[in-house]
Design an enzyme around this catalytic site. Sequence first.
Site, mmCIF file in Angstrom:
data_model
loop_
_atom_site.group_PDB
_atom_site.id
_atom_site.type_symbol
_atom_site.label_atom_id
_atom_site.label_comp_id
_atom_site.label_asym_id
_atom_site.label_seq_id
_atom_site.Cartn_x
_atom_site.Cartn_y
_atom_site.Cartn_z
ATOM 1 N N TYR A 128 0.852 -1.190 0.000
ATOM 2 C CA TYR A 128 0.000 0.000 0.000
ATOM 3 C C TYR A 128 0.886 1.237 0.000
ATOM 4 O O TYR A 128 1.859 1.318 0.750
ATOM 5 C CB TYR A 128 -0.897 -0.007 1.234
ATOM 6 C CG TYR A 128 -1.702 1.272 1.430
ATOM 7 C CD1 TYR A 128 -2.892 1.466 0.756
ATOM 8 C CD2 TYR A 128 -1.252 2.271 2.285
ATOM 9 C CE1 TYR A 128 -3.627 2.629 0.923
ATOM 10 C CE2 TYR A 128 -1.979 3.443 2.455
ATOM 11 C CZ TYR A 128 -3.151 3.616 1.779
ATOM 12 O OH TYR A 128 -3.869 4.774 1.943
ATOM 13 N N HIS A 129 0.516 2.237 -0.809
ATOM 14 C CA HIS A 129 1.323 3.452 -0.982
ATOM 15 C C HIS A 129 0.793 4.579 -0.111
ATOM 16 O O HIS A 129 -0.315 5.071 -0.309
ATOM 17 C CB HIS A 129 1.294 3.877 -2.454
ATOM 18 C CG HIS A 129 2.441 4.753 -2.858
ATOM 19 N ND1 HIS A 129 2.764 5.917 -2.189
ATOM 20 C CD2 HIS A 129 3.350 4.621 -3.865
ATOM 21 C CE1 HIS A 129 3.811 6.473 -2.777
ATOM 22 N NE2 HIS A 129 4.191 5.707 -3.787
ATOM 23 N N GLY A 130 1.577 5.005 0.883
ATOM 24 C CA GLY A 130 1.204 6.141 1.710
ATOM 25 C C GLY A 130 1.425 7.452 0.984
ATOM 26 O O GLY A 130 1.907 7.491 -0.153
ATOM 27 N N SER A 159 3.918 -0.835 -5.946
ATOM 28 C CA SER A 159 2.628 -0.446 -5.385
ATOM 29 C C SER A 159 1.686 -0.193 -6.554
ATOM 30 O O SER A 159 1.827 0.819 -7.257
ATOM 31 C CB SER A 159 2.754 0.828 -4.540
ATOM 32 O OG SER A 159 1.481 1.281 -4.154
ATOM 33 N N GLU A 178 -2.802 6.468 -5.543
ATOM 34 C CA GLU A 178 -3.120 6.032 -4.185
ATOM 35 C C GLU A 178 -2.479 6.967 -3.157
ATOM 36 O O GLU A 178 -3.088 7.279 -2.128
ATOM 37 C CB GLU A 178 -2.606 4.608 -3.985
ATOM 38 C CG GLU A 178 -3.151 3.901 -2.763
ATOM 39 C CD GLU A 178 -2.857 2.409 -2.828
ATOM 40 O OE1 GLU A 178 -3.720 1.670 -3.338
ATOM 41 O OE2 GLU A 178 -1.766 1.995 -2.403
#
Length: 316
Positions: free
Chosen positions: A115-117, A182, A188
Site C-alpha cells: 500500500y502506498h502512503g 505499489s 493512491e
Amino acid sequence: MTSLSCLFYALEEWTIVELLKKYIFHLIIASLTISAILVFFIVPLTIVFFIYLTNILLLIYQRNNELKADPLSDVWNGVRKTIAGFWDIYARIWHGYELHGVKNLPEGPGILVYYHGAIPIDYLYFLSRLFLWKKRLCLSVADHFVFRLPGLRLLLAVTGVIPGTREECLDALKKGYLVSISPGGVREALFSDESYQLMWGNRKGFAQVALEAKVPIIPMYTQNVREGYRMFKERRFFRQLYESTRLPFTPPYGGLPVKFRTYIGQPIPYDPNITAEELVEKTKAAVQALISKHQTIPGSIWKALLERFDKRRKSD
C-alpha cells in the site's frame, strides 16, 4: 525641541500605537498561520533534504573511489550499508519503526506488493532494514515522474529504483532479485486517505509478470502510514490535474512521530492455473487483509501516537 515639534512627534507616536492596536489581531493570526504551515511541512521538507544529501554523499564516494562499476553491483555495498544505517536510525528515533514477517520473504525472486502512503518513507525504512539484516537489495518500481526529478540519478541507480517495464522486471526476477511495486502508485498516494482504500484501478501488469516469471507475490503493509503523513482532502481540480498530467501537484503534510510497523504477509505462490485478473484479486485481498488486521479504520493520529508507548514485541 520646539513645542510644535513635540506636538508632531506625539501625534506620530499616537498614530503608530493606534495602528498597532488596530492590526495586532491580524498580525497574531498571520504569525500563527505561518508557524502552523512551517510545522506541517517541515518534516516532509526535511526528508527531501536528507534524500538529496544522501545523493551528494554518493557522488563524493563515487569520485573519491573512482567507481565506474554497475550501480547494482556489490562494490557499492559499503556505502549502501552507511545509507541504510542512517535511515534506520531515523526510522527508530522518529517512528519507532518495526518490521515483522521477514521470514515470509522467499530466498529467491518474488514480487512485493504494498500500500502506498502519502510519502513512501515507510518503504524506505523497509529497504534499509532489509539490507542491514539480510544484505539483500530489493529493486523498486517507481513512477516515471521520479526519474525526472533533478539530481537523484545516482541515488536511484544504487538503491535499485527502476521504471518497471515488463522487460526490466522479468530480467530482475531472473537474476534473483526481489522486486517491489505499489499498484496504486501516485494515485493512491494522493487520493487515498485515513480509510486506507486501495486504488489500483485496472492495473494487472505485476500479476502478468509474476505468472510469466513463475514467482510468488508477497503482500506488505505499514501500520499508521497515513497518520504520519497526509494529503489535503481531494479536490476535483487537483484530481483532474493529476489525471491529465500524471504529476503530483498536491504537497503532503504532517510528519508526526507516530508508530510505524511494517507487516509482510504470507506469500501467494505461483499457480499456473489462474489468470492475471484472478491473481490481482487474490493479491488485493491479501493486502486488504493486512490492513484490516493491523490498522484502525478510520485512522487515528492520537491512537497512532500513543502506540509509541505500546510494549508489544519488536521487529522480527
